[in-house]
Enzyme design. Structure first.
Site, short mmCIF file in Angstrom:
data_model
loop_
_atom_site.label_atom_id
_atom_site.label_comp_id
_atom_site.label_asym_id
_atom_site.label_seq_id
_atom_site.Cartn_x
_atom_site.Cartn_y
_atom_site.Cartn_z
CE1 TYR A 173 -3.17 2.90 0.32
CE2 TYR A 173 -3.74 2.14 2.54
CZ TYR A 173 -3.94 3.01 1.48
OH TYR A 173 -4.91 3.98 1.57
CE LYS B 216 -6.14 1.70 -1.22
NZ LYS B 216 -6.85 1.74 0.08
#
Length: 299
Positions: free
Chosen positions: A139, A167
């Site tokens: 992330y 992400k």
């Protein structure tokens, strides 16, 4: 990562909120919400991330939210459990728990506040990689973590067994092409920005871990399916319908506007944990107008 797992991490994956009632995790509301998300066509679920208020969950609450999501999903859609921390030891613990609970993958944020170097980022993610046997989604969110993982560091990490994708919440649309060219199409690229998700997929992305999908799961799933099928005319129509939500739900700190919207739709209370507080009256009007524009709220 198995090919089957990778192929399922596509489309609209909802970054789930965590409902509270009287200060406690409202598991009944959460389970009902998970069922509704699946019924509405969400392609995956992501509990205990930023939108799930993970920084203010105790470790036992965090684990319970993950367990409830996995149990309620029942294998119908993949569950990518948030397992991030700026402590490597804690990130390992949360990832190991997610694996034991049956998560399909884990989402691990770049360590925030303590600002590791690129070498530190590599060591952090390698430690999590070595501790589990399920896919890990990096992330990368510089606006919250301050640091930005380079494409070069990401490519090194992708050589490890369990690092599966990213992400990407950098808001740098060119990163999609850079990362795709560095690592190939098997590296899963999921947008972390609802408003740019259409363009993200046009550059070679595979989907979006979506905040807006909490409120409009069917529309977000339809948008993702259209982009992945190359039907950008349909996708643009859906984008225009969703755009006021994509901006309005961030009028104040996430997930406060999202929880207000969900309270308007009857899914849960708008209760948050400090230091987050309920939205102001001007933001309520912005969110209400966005819900009406999307056809989700009829007065």
């Amino acid at each position: 990562m198995t090919e089957m797992t990778g192929s399922r991490l596509r489309g609209s994956l909802t970054a789930l909120v965590t409902p509270f009632r009287d200060g406690a995790f409202d598991e009944a509301a959460f389970r009902k919400f998970v069922r509704w998300q699946i019924e509405q066509g969400s392609h995956g679920l992501v509990p205990t991330g930023t939108t799930g208020e993970s920084p203010t969950l105790t470790h036992s609450e965090h684990d319970r939210v993950v367990e409830a999501c996995i149990d309620e999903a029942g294998g119908r859609v993949p569950v990518v459990a948030g397992a991030g921390s700026n402590s490597t030891a804690e990130a390992v613990e949360r990832a190991q728990h997610a694996e034991r609970a049956g998560a399909d993958a884990v989402l691990v944020v770049t360590p925030y506040y303590n600002k590791p170097t690129q070498a530190g980022l590599y060591a952090h993610f390698k430690a999590v990689n070595d501790a589990v046997g399920i896919p890990i989604i990096i992330y990368n969110i510089p606006p919250r973590s301050v640091i930005d993982m380079s494409v070069e560091t990401m490519a090194r990490l992708f050589e490890l067994k369990n690092i599966a994708g990213v992400k990407d919440a950098t808001a740098k649309i060119d990163r999609v092409s850079q990362q795709r060219q560095a690592m190939g199409d098997s590296f899963i690229q999921l947008s972390g920005e609802d408003a740019t998700a259409l363009g993200y997929n046009a550059h070679g992305g595979h989907g979006c871990i979506s905040v807006v999908a909490n409120v409009a799961p069917r529309l977000c799933a339809d948008l993702q399916e259209a982009t992945l099928a190359g039907d950008y005319a349909k996708a643009l129509t859906l984008q225009d319908r969703l755009f006021p939500l994509q901006t309005g739900l961030f009028a104040e700190a996430n997930p406060a506007p999202v929880k207000y919207a969900l309270s308007r739709l009857g899914h849960m209370t708008d209760e948050l944990r400090l230091p987050l507080v309920p939205v102001t009256e001007p933001t309520k009007r912005i969110v209400d107008d966005a819900l009406r524009h999307a056809g989700l709220l009829v007065d």
